[in-house]
Design an enzyme around this catalytic site. Structure first.
Site, mmCIF file in Angstrom:
data_model
loop_
_atom_site.group_PDB
_atom_site.id
_atom_site.type_symbol
_atom_site.label_atom_id
_atom_site.label_comp_id
_atom_site.label_asym_id
_atom_site.label_seq_id
_atom_site.Cartn_x
_atom_site.Cartn_y
_atom_site.Cartn_z
ATOM 1 C CB SER A 223 -0.930 -0.074 1.350
ATOM 2 O OG SER A 223 -1.689 -1.250 1.212
ATOM 3 C CB THR A 251 3.051 -9.050 4.539
ATOM 4 O OG1 THR A 251 2.643 -7.639 4.280
ATOM 5 C CG2 THR A 251 3.067 -9.250 5.971
ATOM 6 C CG ASP A 294 -7.045 1.287 12.711
ATOM 7 O OD1 ASP A 294 -5.848 2.016 12.930
ATOM 8 O OD2 ASP A 294 -7.957 1.981 13.040
#
Length: 674
Positions: A223, A251, A294
């Site tokens: 992102s 990740t 979140d």
């Protein structure tokens, strides 16, 4: 090891006459040169470091005392001392010629011919604000508290000394919650003195057991144009300098962090003092008013809690049907029936700690973690940290007061700690026709239905637009103005937060609202509400859900057509909503805030949204808005489809129940500075 002469004193023996710089007796005291300041008297005691410039009336005495050829500061010390003495004599002559009535400047102290005296208060840095101390090589120290004319006579005002660095932070003047790293460089002619101070300071820092030593770090690189990796590269040196060992996992797919956390054995998890998430997420402009970026944090949260924390299902009214009614896994209460406290003899049946085989785990309260296959969820050593890499992040904003990666990193290495409420959400049916299959998730910030679920669903049709799809989807959903029929039941425990807008006229509410604004108790550092009646050593279920068993709790219902249903555990404060959705929501009070927006005209709903963007606004002061402060609620949709937005993900739920566990997890944070 002793210092030379009176350069250093030990255990309360001050080398300088007069009272100590601080009330406590000193552990060490000495004279150093502070970079960009000059000669200072430095004192170290159990509170921290305290220093004060030495304002000698005769500057040449300072030159002959510390800055001389014997300490190796200058290669031609005699020539420079002669130049300095000459400069002092010139300054004295200028002083005598100063016209009568020409006043000295007094700006933050006094300035007379370039010599600025500091304020009487000693400068300091608390031990709790120091994250590292390092010994440095022989190098320059810049002096600024000498006369300007003298600086030029010295061919530059740098002297070479042995040095050590103290790394800490200062608070931003514009935003108190933002921490700015700062370095204090102290110089001395004797290397052994510097080494002794560094060793002594490090001994005291090592005694702080709350500071992490080993951390597991997850970085989400996909992102924000790989901004997650750049952010970690920027804050990584803070961890290295603080001697915090980190295992970094970048990740490669969604859900990887959840899989890693849930598959780790408790023995492996006990090797770490906490886990840190570094992530940047893009959010819809309307949705980010209510929840933050979140999703990655909640992925780690669920991977951490799901295999290790087992508790009863949320309590429900008697007419809320699900399979738990038959096996006694949840507390089923009749409408208007009081919740009864679970007997103490039943508490030990709740396995807060489990072995690797969850099905055969038995309850254990071994907080010390001496057994390899046990891990206690409620221990305060293990914490979760979140380092924002951009965009809006509600949890970071509410727990540190700012969305700043460096501030979050400093909270982590300094071992700050704050407890956070966690909501357990159990979905019983995904659709009206689906079979009853309980599915559990945990959330720490916000869950929303109606408008919130529609935006996340609509945005999936425009993934090709990138992050802008959320703005577009939010606008389209707002224009459609859809409402849904549902029934919500909540446990009214008679909290001090009344329903602000339950079927009251706007005009009649103004006087009550103004009174209430003055009584708002916003969550902050060392919050009294969050710490009230909190026992971190208790391991019983009643300590995590104290409000479920409070006297006089009654089930109440709201039924009708709703534009949205929101459940906020925290204020959800962010840049676009400075007060958040609920300004006085707390991090660890055991409550969630249920916000029900009933069907209303377009213009009225728009006014509600506009109020969210204002500091000191009143988004809940509308006739169509219901606000209930409760520890648990249930939801049942009356329609064919029912989509929730849970941590930025689509969560289909025709029927669900939820409850709050007070302070279930600890975060590396201290709360916002209000």
């Amino acid at each position: 090891m002793e210092g030379e002469g009176n350069d250093c004193a030990f255990m309360g023996e001050d080398s300088h006459p007069g009272a100590p710089l601080h009330g406590n007796s000193s552990i060490l005291s000495s004279t150093f040169f502070l970079d960009h300041v000059g000669e200072v008297s430095l004192v170290f005691n159990s509170d921290g470091l305290f220093w004060e410039p030495i304002n000698s009336p005769n500057a040449s005495a300072m030159v002959e005392g510390e800055v001389d050829g014997d300490c190796g500061c200058y290669s031609n010390g005699n020539k420079r001392k002669h130049s300095l003495r000459k400069g002092i004599m010139q300054l004295s002559a200028l002083e005598m010629k100063r016209p009568v009535g020409l006043a000295r400047e007094n700006i933050d102290g006094s300035i007379c011919f370039g010599i600025k005296s500091r304020s009487k208060a000693a400068s300091e840095i608390k031990l709790s604000d120091i994250y590292a101390v390092e010994l440095s090589h022989h190098g320059p120290i810049h002096i600024t508290n000498l006369p300007h004319a003298t600086e030029h006579l010295l061919f530059g005002n740098d002297i070479k000394l042995y040095r050590f660095m103290v790394y800490g932070f200062i608070r931003s003047k514009n935003q108190l919650s933002q921490w700015i790293p700062t370095t204090y460089t102290f110089g001395h002619k004797d290397f052994r003195v510097c080494e002794m101070w560094v060793n002594k300071l490090n001994v005291f820092l090592d005694r702080d057991v709350g500071r992490p030593r080993n951390l597991l770090v997850f970085v989400n690189p996909k992102s924000g144009k790989r901004n997650g990796c750049k952010t970690w590269e920027a804050v990584g040196p803070i961890f290295s300098r603080a001697k915090v060992e980190t295992k970094v996992i970048v990740t490669k797919r969604a859900g990887q962090a959840l899989d890693v956390m849930s598959s780790m054995t408790n023995k492996e998890l006990n090797n770490y003092d906490g886990v840190v998430a570094v992530v940047r997420t893009y959010l819809p402009s309307l949705l980010e008013w209510f929840q933050g970026g979140d999703g990655f944090f909640n992925e780690i949260l669920n991977g951490f809690l799901s295999p290790r924390f087992k508790a009863p299902n949320p309590p429900t009214p008697s007419d809320f049907v699900h399979p738990a009614d038959d096996n006694g896994d949840s507390s089923v209460l009749k409408e208007n029936e009081s919740a009864q406290e679970i007997p103490e003899q039943c508490e030990d049946k709740i396995p807060f700690i489990s072995s690797e085989d969850q099905s055969t785990a038995k309850a254990s309260y071994n907080i010390s973690g001496e057994t390899d296959d046990e891990f206690h969820i409620l221990n305060q050593r293990f914490r979760i940290g979140l380092i924002p890499a951009g965009s809006t992040d509600a949890i970071v904003m509410c727990t540190t007061g700012t969305r700043d990666a460096v501030t979050s990193a400093l909270h982590i290495v300094l071992g700050k700690r704050v407890r956070l409420d966690i909501a357990q959400i159990v979905r019983w049916k995904a659709t009206p026709r689906s079979e009853i299959q309980p599915y559990m998730r945990y959330t720490a910030s916000f869950a929303g239905y109606g408008f919130y679920g529609d935006v996340i669903t609509e945005s999936e049709n425009y993934r090709w637009m990138g992050p802008k799809r959320y703005d577009y989807a939010g606008t389209m959903v707002f224009l459609k103005h859809r409402s849904y029929e549902a029934e919500i039941a909540y446990l009214d425990v008679g909290s001090d937060e009344p329903n602000l807008t339950s079927k009251r006229r706007h005009e009649d509410n103004m006087s009550e609202l103004n009174t209430r604004k003055s009584e708002r108790r916003v969550c902050c550092v060392d919050c009294k509400i969050c710490n009230e009646n909190s026992d971190p050593t208790s391991t019983g279920i009643s300590s995590l859900t104290p409000h479920l068993y409070s006297e006089g709790g009654k089930w109440k219902k709201s039924k009708g057509r709703f534009l949205s249903v929101g459940a906020a555990l925290i204020s959800c404060r962010n840049d676009k909503a400075p007060d958040g959705l609920v300004v006085d929501a707390h991090l660890s009070d055991g409550f969630l805030h249920l916000i029900l927006i009933r069907e209303c005209p377009h213009a009225s709903y728009l006014r509600h949204l506009i109020q969210l963007t204002k500091s000191g606004g009143s988004p809940l002061n509308f006739q169509f808005v219901e606000h209930h402060k409760t520890p648990t609620f249930t939801f049942t949709s009356m329609g064919k489809e029912s989509v929730w937005n849970l941590d930025g993900e689509i969560f289909e739920a025709h029927q669900l129940s939820a409850q709050v566990f007070r302070g279930l997890v600890c975060l590396f944070a201290s709360g916002p500075q209000v």
